[in-house]
Each structure stands twice: as structure tokens, then as C-alpha cells.
Design an enzyme around this catalytic site. Structure first.
Site, PDB file in Angstrom:
ATOM      1  N   GLU B  56      -1.013 -61.867  76.991  1.00 25.13           N
ATOM      2  CA  GLU B  56      -0.073 -63.280  77.023  1.00 25.13           C
ATOM      3  C   GLU B  56       0.249 -63.573  78.522  1.00 25.13           C
ATOM      4  O   GLU B  56       0.662 -64.662  78.983  1.00 25.13           O
ATOM      5  CB  GLU B  56       0.747 -63.163  75.937  1.00 25.13           C
ATOM      6  CG  GLU B  56       0.522 -63.153  74.662  1.00 25.13           C
ATOM      7  CD  GLU B  56      -0.008 -62.016  74.014  1.00 25.13           C
ATOM      8  OE1 GLU B  56       0.013 -60.927  74.796  1.00 25.13           O
ATOM      9  OE2 GLU B  56      -0.241 -61.796  72.867  1.00 25.13           O
ATOM     10  N   PHE B 118       8.531 -58.450  60.440  1.00 17.93           N
ATOM     11  CA  PHE B 118       7.459 -58.157  61.217  1.00 17.93           C
ATOM     12  C   PHE B 118       6.950 -58.834  62.276  1.00 17.93           C
ATOM     13  O   PHE B 118       7.165 -60.105  62.107  1.00 17.93           O
ATOM     14  CB  PHE B 118       6.229 -57.972  60.022  1.00 17.93           C
ATOM     15  CG  PHE B 118       4.958 -57.395  61.020  1.00 17.93           C
ATOM     16  CD1 PHE B 118       5.198 -56.206  61.602  1.00 17.93           C
ATOM     17  CD2 PHE B 118       3.865 -58.366  61.166  1.00 17.93           C
ATOM     18  CE1 PHE B 118       3.927 -55.841  62.351  1.00 17.93           C
ATOM     19  CE2 PHE B 118       2.819 -57.731  61.826  1.00 17.93           C
ATOM     20  CZ  PHE B 118       2.532 -56.615  62.495  1.00 17.93           C
ATOM     21  N   GLN B 119       7.156 -58.408  63.436  1.00 17.54           N
ATOM     22  CA  GLN B 119       6.775 -59.205  64.651  1.00 17.54           C
ATOM     23  C   GLN B 119       7.641 -60.492  64.840  1.00 17.54           C
ATOM     24  O   GLN B 119       7.391 -61.433  65.512  1.00 17.54           O
ATOM     25  CB  GLN B 119       5.161 -59.798  64.610  1.00 17.54           C
ATOM     26  CG  GLN B 119       4.555 -58.528  64.643  1.00 17.54           C
ATOM     27  CD  GLN B 119       3.086 -58.911  65.211  1.00 17.54           C
ATOM     28  OE1 GLN B 119       2.556 -60.232  64.859  1.00 17.54           O
ATOM     29  NE2 GLN B 119       2.629 -58.010  65.914  1.00 17.54           N
ATOM     30  N   LYS B 168       6.163 -69.980  60.995  1.00 14.63           N
ATOM     31  CA  LYS B 168       4.806 -70.063  60.270  1.00 14.63           C
ATOM     32  C   LYS B 168       4.879 -71.218  59.123  1.00 14.63           C
ATOM     33  O   LYS B 168       3.977 -71.817  58.904  1.00 14.63           O
ATOM     34  CB  LYS B 168       4.512 -68.889  59.730  1.00 14.63           C
ATOM     35  CG  LYS B 168       2.977 -68.782  59.274  1.00 14.63           C
ATOM     36  CD  LYS B 168       2.420 -67.442  59.095  1.00 14.63           C
ATOM     37  CE  LYS B 168       1.018 -67.610  58.902  1.00 14.63           C
ATOM     38  NZ  LYS B 168       0.514 -65.973  58.696  1.00 14.63           N
ATOM     39  N   MET B 486       3.374 -53.442 100.901  1.00 11.01           N
ATOM     40  CA  MET B 486       4.819 -54.155 101.313  1.00 11.01           C
ATOM     41  C   MET B 486       5.669 -53.132 101.078  1.00 11.01           C
ATOM     42  O   MET B 486       6.970 -53.059 101.783  1.00 11.01           O
ATOM     43  CB  MET B 486       4.847 -55.309 100.606  1.00 11.01           C
ATOM     44  CG  MET B 486       6.417 -56.167 100.646  1.00 11.01           C
ATOM     45  SD  MET B 486       6.222 -56.849 102.466  1.00 11.01           S
ATOM     46  CE  MET B 486       5.475 -58.439 102.447  1.00 11.01           C
TER      47      MET B 486
END
Ligand code: FAD
Ligand code: TPP
Ligand code: MG
Lengths: 158, 592
Positions: B56, B118-119, B168, B486
Site C-alpha cells: 500500500e 478483525f483488521q 463495509k 548520505m
């Protein structure tokens, strides 16, 4: 003045903690139910640059209607409400009642061994009253934090 | 209800309809349980093309690349919980660099919110400080309005990322769709047009300048190509020198004689000295970032400062300015030019000539000079060749974060806005590769090159798989110095050259890695073979990983060490080679 929508207070407070500004006092309540507008009164401190930054940061938040710096505008009225529970018997009990009277605090609950006083005023007055109650049996304090408004005919823009 | 019944649709349908009505052609996303209804809608329509990423974070950077290279908002779709948390880096990146994104996140059904379902994660809570604004949609009838509002907020004023969290059950519920129409937000009103009195005062100040400088930034690019045109016009009219931040590169052509190069920590000597010595500074769309100012109390001490910015919170944040002009760059520039002409202002020609003489002296220090080598490819040389061989082509550059990013800024000459995509504010390693995917999606025929570092590129390498899937011929040009260069440079300068954990141990074979992904792998090790290899890379119409082996211990100069002033720059020649050679310990010699 902010839109009274979920999360708006978290947004404002998150700004203060996230950017390291301090909050000395915070008061929130819906002020116009129809318009879904809430007023958040915050007491903070900082240099004039910091205060200008805080204002600009608040103003750019999407749900914020307007921001006013009442201190800079000058002459604002500040009030706080405190509920103060004191227990004691005999002379101490009488003394707390006398002081309450002198401070124009109201008794809003009483038992044979306790009072709950309601006091409105400037923060300094509330502080002073509380410190006087300390030796007389102070048990608990609940304070609202500061509500403020400017003097004169002008209202704050929404 | 009969008349409106055709407007009744499910939340998922509303989302796709709103995206289509907003003119969205591409969304970058990754599916999961909490967005399945939306994916089902995606499957059943053709207007909006979904690009499946591999992580993502990749979706957010691809959307950023898409947005920055087109001026349109980038759109992201991710699932709840880990999908949303993986997007946080890209959202923060977009916030810091003022990139317009709309990110739709799935959420557990409303009745489960707060249950540790969940999630589930508190997406609006987590993303509140890293978005311009965010929404949790609890009622399907608010969905369309909120989506249109999200696009409006993301793209207007100072652009930024907006999250819309959609549970949802709301995706399944039926509700009313409303079109974009005229979105008038209750409270949000960015100021576009400047106060004319302030513009006049600013123009007067500009006309009085003896040692002026334009200091321009990402705001010019945010403002659109029109702003770049006006900026060029204004510079031409005044003959003033101009420098730009990393984020502003390309708004003014690097080939122009008024161009002093980038300023700041790794900016040119002439740009920083001119900033230090100017008497009038005209900041257009830059935010006085700490990479620019160095020590704030020693920053351009004798100048009066004009600051054009759309966001009042950028003004007086780091540096007090004399004349803030709140408004959009293009509008302000247009007004300034008009006022300049109307008042028939003339510049102070003798003073300006004197100033240019001084600047030319600084220029003659040639602060970007480096020692070319025959045996190894110098990283600066690699970029010079990449620039020379792609010159005149329709090319977009992205970068990762590190030395290679700074060399790209110094040695690749950008002539047009929206051509450089880089993570400036957050400095996100792993930005560049996924960003090429968004850029190439938007510009299928163009040459899109990620100037990468060996360490950064591994952070989002999996997006090569996306590039291969969509046949995006992106070029990942790795300046492989086998170090987090760097970090190593800072350790050399600041920590007694103790190279703690900055060696890129166990690097993969990038050529084989490319092949494993189904892309093309290439390698160049000697300066003599570089040109042919770059030409070959350009010709290949497939994704390429180019492993460009460069000098491992080269340092990026000039440099204003942190906490120092502009006139305390370290130039390359100040740091003797012996010092740099010492960096190779016995261990390093075996490995490099
Ligand atoms: C390793 C590393 C090293 C770096 N070194 C340097 C360096 O040497 N030099 C350098 O320049 N940068 C450097 N950077 C980048 C630096 O951190 C900042 O990201 C960058 O300097 C900010 O650029 P900016 O001031 O143009 O602001 P941006 O982040 O682009 O912000 C734009 C400003 O313009 C305003 N704005 C937006 N839209 C408009 C509009 N339409 N009209 C008017 N105003 C608008 C915004 O409110 C904001 O104030 C480095 C980054 C990294 C990772
Ligand atoms: C996600 C992330 N983690 C850590 C850093 C700190 N950091 C800045 S530059 C850098 C090294 C980059 O190495 P490389 O990609 O090889 O580029 P080079 O400097 O060698 O060109 C690191 C670790 C960062 N910017 N981003
Ligand atoms: Mg490296």
C-alpha cells in the site's frame, strides 16, 4: 468556532500536542445547536510568533469557522465555574461557610459533615478560594476551565 | 421518491460514480476484506482503471508521482487495518510536500467500530495528523458529498492528502447519489487572490532593490504551469537572479542565465551567497525550510523579505518576513506583473549590474566541481551523462532519498515544471520506484527514470512486479555506491568516520533481480561503458533496473553543515581526498 462534528476536538488538541504548544485550560461546548457550531476556548501561552502560528494553524483546519485571540483584542471577560467539596465539623465548618459567603459561593449540597460549593469567577478568585478551603477540609474540586467572551456589542464571526 | 429512484445506489456504486464524475482515470490500490464491495464495482465498470500495487505504501507514492506529474489528484484505495497503516508513510509524505491525494480506506462495519474487530484500526485517528483532512463516513447518504468534498479539499488551497474511511456496511447500503456540482464548503475557503495593496507594496519594494533575489519553491509548481510561465516573464522583465528549492526545480529553466542553481544545504555557492547578501528577497511559494535557512538567526540578515504563499501558517513560521502576500502564486505573479507595468517601474540598472558582477564571482568558484576519474564512475558524472543522453527527450525523473537525490538535483537540468518527483519534506527512501509507476501511467509514451540509491530502492523494490504487470517501461537507474551514502557522509563529517551500520551489506545482484521480476537488468562499471549502456537503457521499451556502479565514498558537496550559516559552506575542495580515502578501513577494502 468549529463545526460540531466528530473528531473536531481531537483535531484541535492533536494540533497542540503535535506541534508542542501547551494547553493551560480547555472548554468546549456546542453553542448553536441549529448551526452545529461549537465553541472551543483554549488558554495557552507563547511568544507572539507562537501565538500567530497557533492561530494560522487552527484557521487552516477544514472544520474551523474562525479563530479569535481574545487576549490580543483586549478587555475580554473570563469566567470559570468550580464545584468544591469540603468536609469538616465545628469551627472549621462554620469558617468555610463564612468564607463561601464572602466569595459569593453558593451551597448546592450539604450533609451534616460536608458542603459542596458552587463558585463562579475569574481563575484567580477560584484559585484563592480553593487555597483557603485547603486547611478547612477540602476534599475534591471540579472546575470547568475558562469560558471567555469579548466586551462590547460586537460578536465573534462564525 | 420515484423521480430519484435512479439515483439510489449502493455505497460502492456511489464511490465509483463519484470517482468517474471527478474525472478520475486511474486509482492505485490493493484489495482486502473491508473493500471487497468496492473491488466488485471496479470489476464491473471501465471508466476507472485500477492499478494493483504490491504494497500500500507503493500505492500512495505511485499516486503522488501521478499527481505531481499531471497536476491532478492521485487516488488510492486500500483496505482497513494493515492496508490503512501501510498507507501512512505515503500520506505523510504527501502532506509534507503538498501533494493532492484522495485515499479511500475500507473500515470494519459501523456496528463493530471500537470492538477490536478483525483488521480494525482507528484510521481517522491514525491519519488525522498526517492528512489535510479526513472523514469517517457513517451514513451512505453522506458518502457522495464527502467524496466530492474530499477532492475539493485535496486539490484547492495548499494541496494535500485527504482520507475517506468507509465502513463495509456503508459500502453495501443503498443511498442517494449527488453529483460534484458546486461544492461550497461551509468553512473551508482558501485565499487565492491577494490583497492588491499588499501587491503594490511588494512591487514597490521589488523595484527599489539593489541586490534582489527570487527564491522560489514547490508552491509555483502547485500553482500550475501558468505560474511557471509568469515567473519566467517576471524574471525576464526584471533581470533578477533566481534560485529554487528542491521542490521548485523546473519551474524556472536551469538553462537560463538568471538561474543560480538550487539553494540550501546542498545548493550552489552562488545561490546561497546571493541569499545571504541580498537586500530584497522575493520568496514565491517556498516555506523557509530548515534545509534552506541553515542557522535561522544568521539567515539572510540584511534583506527585506517578501513571502508569497497560499497558506498563512507558512508565513512567519521559521523566518520573520516583512511583506507576506497571501494568495496563489499564479494570481500573485499576474498581479505583480500588471502593477509593475502599470507603474512603469524600472530596475536600478547600475546596482543590478554590480550585483551580477558579484554573483558571477561566486559562480566562478564552480561549487559543483568534482574530480572525474577514469577507473570508476563518479556519481555526478553518471547523472551528467544521463542528462546529456536524455536531453531534448520527453523525460520525467523521480528519485529516492540520499546523495543520489542531491546529485540529481544538482546535475540534472530541469527546464519544465512537474518533471521532478522527489520526496523533499519527509525524505522517504523508497519513494522513487513506485512514483515512476504513477508517472508512467499518466505519461505512457514518456521516458520515466528513477535516479535511485542502492539502499533506498530495496525499500519498495517489489513494485517492479507492478511495473512488469502493466508493461510500464520505467527505468530504475541505481547509483550503486554500496553504502547508505548520505548517512555515511554524515558519519564521516560528524562522527569520526565511524561507519555504523551504513554499509549496504549483502546487496542483491540487481541484474538478476531485474530478471527475476521479468524486467531487464543492466550494469555499468567503468566510465568508458556508461554512455552505451545508458543509450541501450533508453532504447529498451520494458522496465529496466540499471546497476550503475559508482565510486563508493564520494561525498555530496557543497554542503552547509547543519547548524551553520549560508556563508559557512563546505566546498568539495575543503575536504581533502586523504580524509575521504581514510574512510576505507581494512574491512571495507575487502568488501568494496
Ligand atoms: C536528503 C535531503 C536533502 C535536502 N536538501 C535540500 C537542499 O539542499 N535544498 C533544498 O532546497 N531542499 C532540500 N531538501 C528538501 C527540503 O527538505 C524541503 O522539502 C524543501 O526545501 C521544501 O521546498 P519548498 O520550500 O519549495 O516547499 P514545499 O514543501 O514545496 O511547500 C510549498 C510552499 O508553497 C505554498 N504553496 C502551495 N501551493 C501554493 C500555491 N498555489 N500558491 C502559493 N503558495 C503555495 C505552501 O503553502 C508551502 O508553504 C532536502 C531533502 C532531503 C530529503
Ligand atoms: C525510510 C527512511 N529511513 C531512513 C532514512 C534515513 N536516510 C536518509 S538517506 C539514507 C541512505 C540512503 O542510501 P542510498 O539509497 O543508497 O542513497 P545514497 O545516499 O547512497 O545515494 C538513509 C538511511 C530515510 N530518509 N528514509
Ligand atoms: Mg547508496
Amino acid at each position: 468556532m468549529v463545526d460540531n462534528e466528530p473528531g473536531v476536538l481531537a483535531r484541535v488538541i492533536g494540533l497542540f500536542s503535535g506541534r508542542g504548544y501547551n494547553i493551560d485550560s480547555l472548554t468546549v461546548s456546542e453553542t448553536e445547536h441549529e448551526a452545529h457550531v461549537s465553541r472551543i476556548t483554549i488558554v495557552t501561552s507563547g511568544t507572539s510568533n507562537v501565538i500567530e502560528q497557533i492561530k494560522a494553524q487552527l484557521e487552516r483546519m477544514v472544520p474551523v469557522h474562525s479563530v479569535a485571540d481574545l487576549t490580543v483584542q483586549g478587555n475580554a471577560i473570563e469566567r470559570e465555574l468550580a464545584l468544591i467539596k469540603v468536609t469538616g465539623k465545628g469551627e472549621k465548618r462554620m469558617e468555610s461557610l463564612r468564607l463561601a459567603d464572602a466569595f459569593r459561593a453558593r451551597v448546592i449540597d450539604a450533609t451534616t459533615e460536608s458542603f459542596v460549593f458552587e463558585l463562579t469567577g475569574k481563575t484567580s478568585k477560584v484559585d484563592q478560594f480553593i487555597s483557603l478551603m485547603q486547611p478547612l477540609g477540602l476534599v475534591e474540586v471540579s472546575r470547568t476551565g475558562i469560558a471567555a467572551i469579548s466586551r462590547g456589542p460586537e460578536g465573534m464571526k462564525i | 421518491m420515484a423521480g430519484r429512484s435512479d439515483e439510489q445506489m449502493t455505497g460502492a456504486e456511489i464511490i465509483l460514480k463519484a470517482l468517474a464524475d471527478q474525472g478520475v482515470e486511474h486509482i492505485f490500490g490493493y484489495p482486502g476484506g473491508a473493500v471487497l464491495p468496492i473491488y466488485d464495482e471496479i470489476f464491473q465498470q471501465e471508466k476507472v482503471k485500477h492499478i494493483l500495487v504490491r504494497h500500500e505504501q507503493g500505492a500512495t507514492h505511485a499516486a503522488e508521482g501521478y499527481a505531481r506529474s499531471t497536476g491532478k489528484p492521485g487516488v488510492v484505495l486500500v483496505t482497513s487495518g494493515p492496508g490503512a497503516t501501510n498507507a501512512v508513510t505515503g500520506l505523510t509524505d504527501a502532506l509534507m510536500d503538498s501533494i493532492p491525494l484522495v485515499c479511500i480506506t475500507g473500515q470494519v462495519p459501523t456496528h463493530l467500530i471500537g470492538n477490536d474487530a478483525f483488521q480494525e484500526c482507528d484510521t481517522v485517528g491514525i491519519t488525522r495528523p498526517c492528512t489535510k483532512h479526513n472523514y469517517l463516513v457513517k451514513n451512505v447518504n453522506d458518502l457522495a458529498r464527502i467524496l466530492h468534498e474530499a477532492f475539493y479539499v485535496a486539490t484547492t488551497g495548499r494541496p494535500g492528502p485527504v482520507v475517506v474511511d468507509v465502513p463495509k456496511d456503508v459500502q453495501f447500503a443503498k443511498g442517494t447519489y449527488i453529483g460534484p456540482g458546486n461544492i461550497q464548503h461551509k468553512t473551508y475557503r482558501p485565499r487565492i487572490k491577494p490583497d492588491q495593496n499588499v501587491v503594490r507594496a511588494a512591487v514597490d519594494l521589488i523595484a527599489s532593490a539593489k541586490r534582489p533575489i527570487f527564491y522560489t519553491g514547490g508552491g509555483v509548481i502547485n500553482s500550475g504551469p501558468g505560474a511557471s510561465k509568469l515567473l519566467r516573464e517576471f524574471v525576464k522583465m526584471t533581470g533578477f537572479p533566481l534560485t529554487s528549492t528542491l521542490m521548485g526545480l523546473g519551474a524556472f529553466p536551469a538553462g537560463d542565465k538568471h538561474w543560480l542553481g538550487m539553494l540550501g544545504m546542498h545548493g550552489t555557492y552562488e545561490a546561497n551567497m546571493a541569499m545571504h547578501g541580498c537586500d530584497v528577497m522575493i520568496n514565491i511559494g517556498a516555506r523557509f525550510d530548515d534545509r534552506i535557512t541553515g542557522r535561522v538567526d544568521a539567515f539572510s540578515p540584511h534583506s527585506r523579505k517578501i513571502h508569497v504563499d497560499i497558506d498563512p501558517s507558512s508565513v512567519n513560521k521559521n523566518v520573520p518576513v516583512d511583506l507576506p502576500v497571501i494568495g496563489d502564486c499564479a494570481h500573485v505573479l499576474e498581479d505583480m506583473i500588471r502593477v509593475w507595468k502599470a507603474r512603469q517601474h524600472q530596475v536600478d540598472k547600475p546596482a543590478l549590474a554590480q550585483w551580477w558582477k558579484q554573483i558571477d564571482q561566486w559562480r566562478s568558484r564552480d561549487s559543483l566541481k568534482y574530480k572525474p576519474r577514469k577507473d570508476v564512475i563518479m556519481p555526478q558524472y553518471a547523472i551528467e551523462r544521463l542528462y546529456a543522453l536524455t536531453r531534448g527527450k520527453d523525460v520525467y525523473i523521480t528519485t529516492e532519498v540520499g546523495q543520489h537525490q542531491m546529485w540529481a538535483a544538482q546535475f540534472f537540468k530541469f527546464e519544465e515544471p512537474n518533471r521532478l518527483m522527489t520526496s523533499g519534506g519527509l525524505g522517504t527512501m523508497g519513494y522513487g520506484l513506485p512514483a515512476t509507476i504513477g508517472v508512467q501511467m499518466a505519461h505512457p509514451k514518456s521516458l520515466v527514470v528513477d535516479i535511485a540509491g542502492d539502499a533506498s530502492v530495496l525499500m519498495t523494490m517489489q513494485e517492479m512486479s507492478t511495473a512488469v504487470q502493466y508493461r510500464l517501461p520505467v527505468k530504475i537507474f541505481i547509483l550503486n555506491n554500496q553504502y547508505m551514502g548520505m548517512v555515511r557522509q554524515w558519519q564521516q563529517l560528524l562522527h569520526g568516520n565511524r561507519l555504523s551500520e551504513s554499509y549496504s551489506e549483502a546487496l542483491p545482484d540487481f541484474v538478476k533481480l531485474a530478471e527475476a521480476y521479468g524486467a531487464v537488468g543492466m550494469r555499468a562499471e567503468k566510465p568508458a561503458e556508461l554512455d552505451d549502456a545508458i543509450k541501450a537503457m533508453i532504447e529498451i521499451n520494458r522496465p529496466v533496473i540499471f546497476d550503475c556502479r559508482v565510486a563508493s565514498l564520494a561525498n555530496c558537496f557543497p554542503m552547509i553543515p547543519s547548524g551553520k550559516a549560508h556563508n559557512e559552506m563546505l566546498l568539495g575542495e575543503d575536504v581533502p581526498d586523504a580524509e575521504i580515502e581514510k574512510a576505507i578501513g581494512a574491512e571495507g577494502k575487502v568488501l568494496v
